[in-house]
Design an enzyme around this catalytic site. Structure first.
Site, PDB file in Angstrom:
ATOM      1  N   LEU A 118      74.165 -67.876 -57.273  1.00  0.00           N
ATOM      2  CA  LEU A 118      72.680 -67.987 -56.939  1.00  0.00           C
ATOM      3  C   LEU A 118      72.501 -69.710 -57.404  1.00  0.00           C
ATOM      4  O   LEU A 118      73.061 -70.100 -58.449  1.00  0.00           O
ATOM      5  CB  LEU A 118      71.806 -67.334 -57.916  1.00  0.00           C
ATOM      6  CG  LEU A 118      70.404 -67.431 -58.213  1.00  0.00           C
ATOM      7  CD1 LEU A 118      69.571 -66.127 -58.337  1.00  0.00           C
ATOM      8  CD2 LEU A 118      70.158 -68.528 -59.189  1.00  0.00           C
ATOM      9  N   ASN A 119      71.519 -70.184 -56.564  1.00  0.00           N
ATOM     10  CA  ASN A 119      71.210 -71.556 -57.052  1.00  0.00           C
ATOM     11  C   ASN A 119      69.676 -71.549 -57.025  1.00  0.00           C
ATOM     12  O   ASN A 119      68.888 -70.959 -57.472  1.00  0.00           O
ATOM     13  CB  ASN A 119      71.881 -72.834 -56.814  1.00  0.00           C
ATOM     14  CG  ASN A 119      72.014 -73.158 -55.421  1.00  0.00           C
ATOM     15  OD1 ASN A 119      72.742 -72.299 -54.540  1.00  0.00           O
ATOM     16  ND2 ASN A 119      71.877 -74.141 -54.713  1.00  0.00           N
ATOM     17  N   ASP A 120      69.244 -72.594 -56.214  1.00  0.00           N
ATOM     18  CA  ASP A 120      67.958 -73.017 -56.295  1.00  0.00           C
ATOM     19  C   ASP A 120      66.814 -72.066 -56.043  1.00  0.00           C
ATOM     20  O   ASP A 120      67.061 -71.214 -54.997  1.00  0.00           O
ATOM     21  CB  ASP A 120      67.540 -74.215 -54.957  1.00  0.00           C
ATOM     22  CG  ASP A 120      68.567 -75.349 -55.260  1.00  0.00           C
ATOM     23  OD1 ASP A 120      69.149 -75.583 -56.101  1.00  0.00           O
ATOM     24  OD2 ASP A 120      68.328 -76.381 -54.547  1.00  0.00           O
ATOM     25  N   TYR A 176      69.239 -74.112 -46.468  1.00  0.00           N
ATOM     26  CA  TYR A 176      68.984 -74.516 -47.658  1.00  0.00           C
ATOM     27  C   TYR A 176      67.641 -74.625 -48.260  1.00  0.00           C
ATOM     28  O   TYR A 176      66.779 -73.714 -47.727  1.00  0.00           O
ATOM     29  CB  TYR A 176      69.594 -76.271 -47.473  1.00  0.00           C
ATOM     30  CG  TYR A 176      71.049 -76.725 -47.573  1.00  0.00           C
ATOM     31  CD1 TYR A 176      72.140 -75.508 -47.519  1.00  0.00           C
ATOM     32  CD2 TYR A 176      71.450 -77.612 -48.252  1.00  0.00           C
ATOM     33  CE1 TYR A 176      73.366 -75.660 -47.695  1.00  0.00           C
ATOM     34  CE2 TYR A 176      72.774 -77.987 -48.333  1.00  0.00           C
ATOM     35  CZ  TYR A 176      73.777 -76.990 -48.062  1.00  0.00           C
ATOM     36  OH  TYR A 176      75.211 -76.859 -48.419  1.00  0.00           O
ATOM     37  N   SER A 177      67.477 -75.208 -49.246  1.00  0.00           N
ATOM     38  CA  SER A 177      66.044 -75.065 -50.058  1.00  0.00           C
ATOM     39  C   SER A 177      64.884 -75.532 -49.456  1.00  0.00           C
ATOM     40  O   SER A 177      64.852 -76.220 -48.228  1.00  0.00           O
ATOM     41  CB  SER A 177      66.088 -75.873 -51.329  1.00  0.00           C
ATOM     42  OG  SER A 177      66.940 -75.521 -52.078  1.00  0.00           O
ATOM     43  N   GLU A 188      65.780 -84.800 -55.277  1.00  0.00           N
ATOM     44  CA  GLU A 188      65.987 -83.504 -54.588  1.00  0.00           C
ATOM     45  C   GLU A 188      64.966 -82.753 -54.914  1.00  0.00           C
ATOM     46  O   GLU A 188      64.188 -82.989 -55.939  1.00  0.00           O
ATOM     47  CB  GLU A 188      67.300 -82.612 -55.026  1.00  0.00           C
ATOM     48  CG  GLU A 188      68.634 -83.297 -54.381  1.00  0.00           C
ATOM     49  CD  GLU A 188      69.761 -82.232 -54.602  1.00  0.00           C
ATOM     50  OE1 GLU A 188      70.331 -81.850 -53.483  1.00  0.00           O
ATOM     51  OE2 GLU A 188      69.911 -82.029 -55.634  1.00  0.00           O
TER      52      GLU A 188
END
Length: 477
Positions: free
Chosen positions: A38-40, A99-100, A223
Site C-alpha cells: 500500500l502507498n498513497d 497512479y494517484s 507530488e
C-alpha cells in the site's frame, strides 16, 4: 471488460485469498492492505453516507509492483471494510499503473481523477524524466461508489506546458464560483518543482489556468498537491522531492508539508515558507477532504519512498504499509494544527488518570497495544516516555526528540534512528499507538511525529513529574 481486466481481477482475488489476516503486526485502527503493498491515499471522500478511501495497491508483491487502486469504506473513519480493487491498469494509457488522484462529488456522482502511468520499453537512452514515459490524466465515474464506468483520457503530456518534464501527476479537483479547478504536481526541465492549475467548465475539458511556485526554486518535484481553505487560512500542501543541505540533512529523503497562500492562488499569490506536516519517519503523500460538518480531514501514507535506511518486518507476512489515522486539520491562535478525528473518543475506555506527584517513579502500562495517552501540564519541560522498550520520546535542551535506542534493521526500529524539532516549551503531548505504529501530537498538534515500530512487548513508561496523565484503551472491532 477486456481480457487483461479479467486476468487482473482473478490474480488479485487469488492473492487476497492467500493473505495472512492474523500477522503479528497487523494494525487495528489504521487502514492496511489485505495483502501486498500500500502507498498513497487516493479519492478520499464522503459519499452515499460512507467514507471512501482508495489507495495505491500492489497485491502481488509486498515490496511494490504494478499499481492499481484498492478501495475501503467506513462509517466512522476507524473501522475500514475492504471493498476490493476498484481500478486496474488495463488500458493503453494506464498500463503501467493507476497512479494517484482524487475524488470530486457532485449531483450524486463520484468523479475519480487519476494519473495513468505508462513506461515505454526499457532502452539505454531513456531517462524516464524527459523520455520513456507518459503521465496521462484519466477520469472514471461512479453513481454508487462501488461500480465504475469506462475510463476517459482527458490530458496527455503534449497537453502540458512544453518546459515541463514527463513528470506531471496527481490531480486534485475542486469547484469555485461555478468553475472547476484541478491542481497537479510538476517537474520542469530545469529541475524545479511547481504546481499546475487547470480550469474547466464541464469537468472534462481542461485548460491551463495558472502555475504556482516558490519565490526561489524549491525541490525538483511537487507530488500530491492539495489546496483548500480552513480556519481562515489558505493552504497549499505538497510532497516535495529534492530538498538537500542544511536542515533537510536530518529529515526524510522526501518531505510532506505546506505553504500558506497570501492573495489568490488562481491569480496573484505569494507563498509563505514551507512547514512540515509531520516530523517523524513514516509520512508522505497526504490528501484531504471536507466532511459534511465542515471539518478538513487529512490522511497520509505511513511510509516513505526510496528510503534504504529502514524496512518493515511485515514484508515477511506478505504485506507492507498503512495509512495514518485520520486527522482534523484546524487553526488555533493563528497556527495550523492536527489532531485525531473526534470519532475516536467514542471508542475509548478510560483506564487511568493520574497526577504524577513529586518523587513518583513513573507511570507504566504493560500488555496494551492500542491506546491513546495524553500528558498535560508538563512542568519545567521535563518529559520522557519509552514505548516498546526502545522508542524514546523526550523533551530536553530545547528540542523534542523521537529516537530509537537500537537502529538495527532487526530491532524494534527496523532501522529508524532519530527525528527532532526545536521546541522551547512543551505544554502537552498526545500519543496514539496501534500495534505497529505511533503518532505523537505536541502542543495541541502544532507538531506531529509519526513512525512505524515493531516491539516484542507492548509497554509504555512515562516520566513527567507533576503532570496529569490520562491513559485510554481504544476498543477495536
Amino acid at each position: 471488460m477486456n481480457a487483461l481486466t479479467r486476468d487482473l481481477i482473478r490474480l488479485t482475488e487469488n492473492a487476497e485469498k492467500s493473505a495472512d489476516a492474523d500477522g503479528r503486526f497487523r494494525q487495528r485502527i489504521h487502514l492496511i492492505p489485505p495483502v501486498g503493498w500500500l502507498n498513497d491515499p487516493n479519492g478520499l471522500c464522503r459519499f452515499r453516507e460512507k467514507y471512501h478511501a482508495f489507495f495505491q495497491y500492489s497485491p502481488f508483491d509486498a515490496e511494490g509492483g504494478v499499481k492499481m487502486w484498492g478501495h475501503c469504506t467506513s462509517k466512522d473513519m476507524i473501522d475500514w471494510e475492504y471493498q476490493g480493487a476498484a481500478l486496474y491498469p488495463d488500458q493503453p494509457f494506464d498500463c503501467h499503473g493507476v497512479y494517484s488522484g482524487s475524488a470530486f462529488i457532485e449531483d450524486g456522482e463520484m468523479y475519480l481523477y487519476y494519473t495513468g502511468n505508462v513506461k515505454l520499453e526499457d532502452r539505454g537512452d531513456y531517462d524516464y524524466i524527459n523520455s520513456g514515459r507518459e503521465s496521462n490524466t484519466i477520469l472514471v465515474t461512479s453513481r454508487d461508489g462501488q461500480t465504475f464506468g469506462s475510463k476517459t483520457e482527458l490530458m496527455r503530456n503534449t497537453d502540458y506546458p512544453a518546459d515541463l518534464t514527463l513528470h506531471v501527476r496527481d490531480p486534485k479537483v475542486w469547484k469555485h464560483q461555478g468553475s472547476y479547478y484541478m491542481i497537479q504536481g510538476a517537474r520542469t526541465k530545469d529541475d524545479t518543482g511547481q504546481a499546475l492549475i487547470f480550469r474547466s467548465s464541464d469537468r472534462i475539458n481542461w485548460e491551463l489556468h495558472n502555475r504556482v511556485e516558490a519565490e526561489d526554486p524549491f525541490g525538483y518535484m511537487w507530488e500530491c498537491p492539495d489546496y483548500y481553505e480552513t480556519g481562515g487560512m489558505k493552504i497549499l500542501s505538497a510532497s516535495v522531492q529534492g530538498l538537500k543541505g542544511g536542515e533537510w540533512e536530518d529529515r526524510n529523503v522526501y518531505q510532506s508539508g505546506y505553504f500558506l497562500v497570501e492573495g489568490n492562488i488562481l491569480d496573484e499569490y505569494r507563498l509563505s515558507g514551507y512547514r512540515l506536516w509531520d516530523y517523524g519517519f513514516d509520512y508522505y503523500a497526504p490528501q484531504s477532504f471536507e466532511t459534511e460538518d465542515g471539518r478538513r480531514i487529512q490522511i497520509g501514507w505511513m511510509g516513505m519512498p526510496d528510503c534504504e535506511e529502514y524496512t518493515n518486518p511485515t514484508i515477511r507476512d506478505g504485506w507492507q504499509h498503512c495509512f495514518t489515522f485520520p486527522r482534523e486539520v484546524y487553526v488555533k491562535d493563528g497556527i495550523v494544527r492536527q489532531r485525531p478525528v473526534r470519532e475516536l473518543e467514542e471508542r475509548e475506555r478510560r483506564v487511568r488518570t493520574e497526577h504524577m506527584r513529586p518523587g513518583s517513579d513513573a507511570f507504566e502500562v504493560k500488555d496494551c497495544e492500542v491506546y491513546d495517552l495524553t500528558v498535560r501540564e508538563v512542568r519545567e519541560n521535563k518529559f520522557r516516555a519509552v514505548l516498546g522498550e526502545e522508542l524514546v520520546l523526550e523533551h530536553r535542551d530545547g528540542r523534542f526528540e523521537m529516537r530509537f535506542t537500537d537502529q538495527d534493521k532487526g530491532a524494534v526500529s527496523a532501522g529508524r534512528g532519530t527525528r527532532y524539532v526545536h521546541l522551547e516549551h512543551l505544554e502537552d503531548i498526545r500519543v496514539l499507538t496501534d500495534v505497529s505504529s505511533v503518532e505523537v501530537f505536541i502542543n495541541g498538534g502544532e507538531y506531529v511525529f509519526s513512525t512505524r515500530y515493531y516491539p516484542e512487548k507492548a509497554h509504555v513508561r512515562v516520566e513527567a513529574e507533576g503532570a496529569e496523565i490520562k491513559f485510554n484503551i481504544i476498543l477495536t472491532a
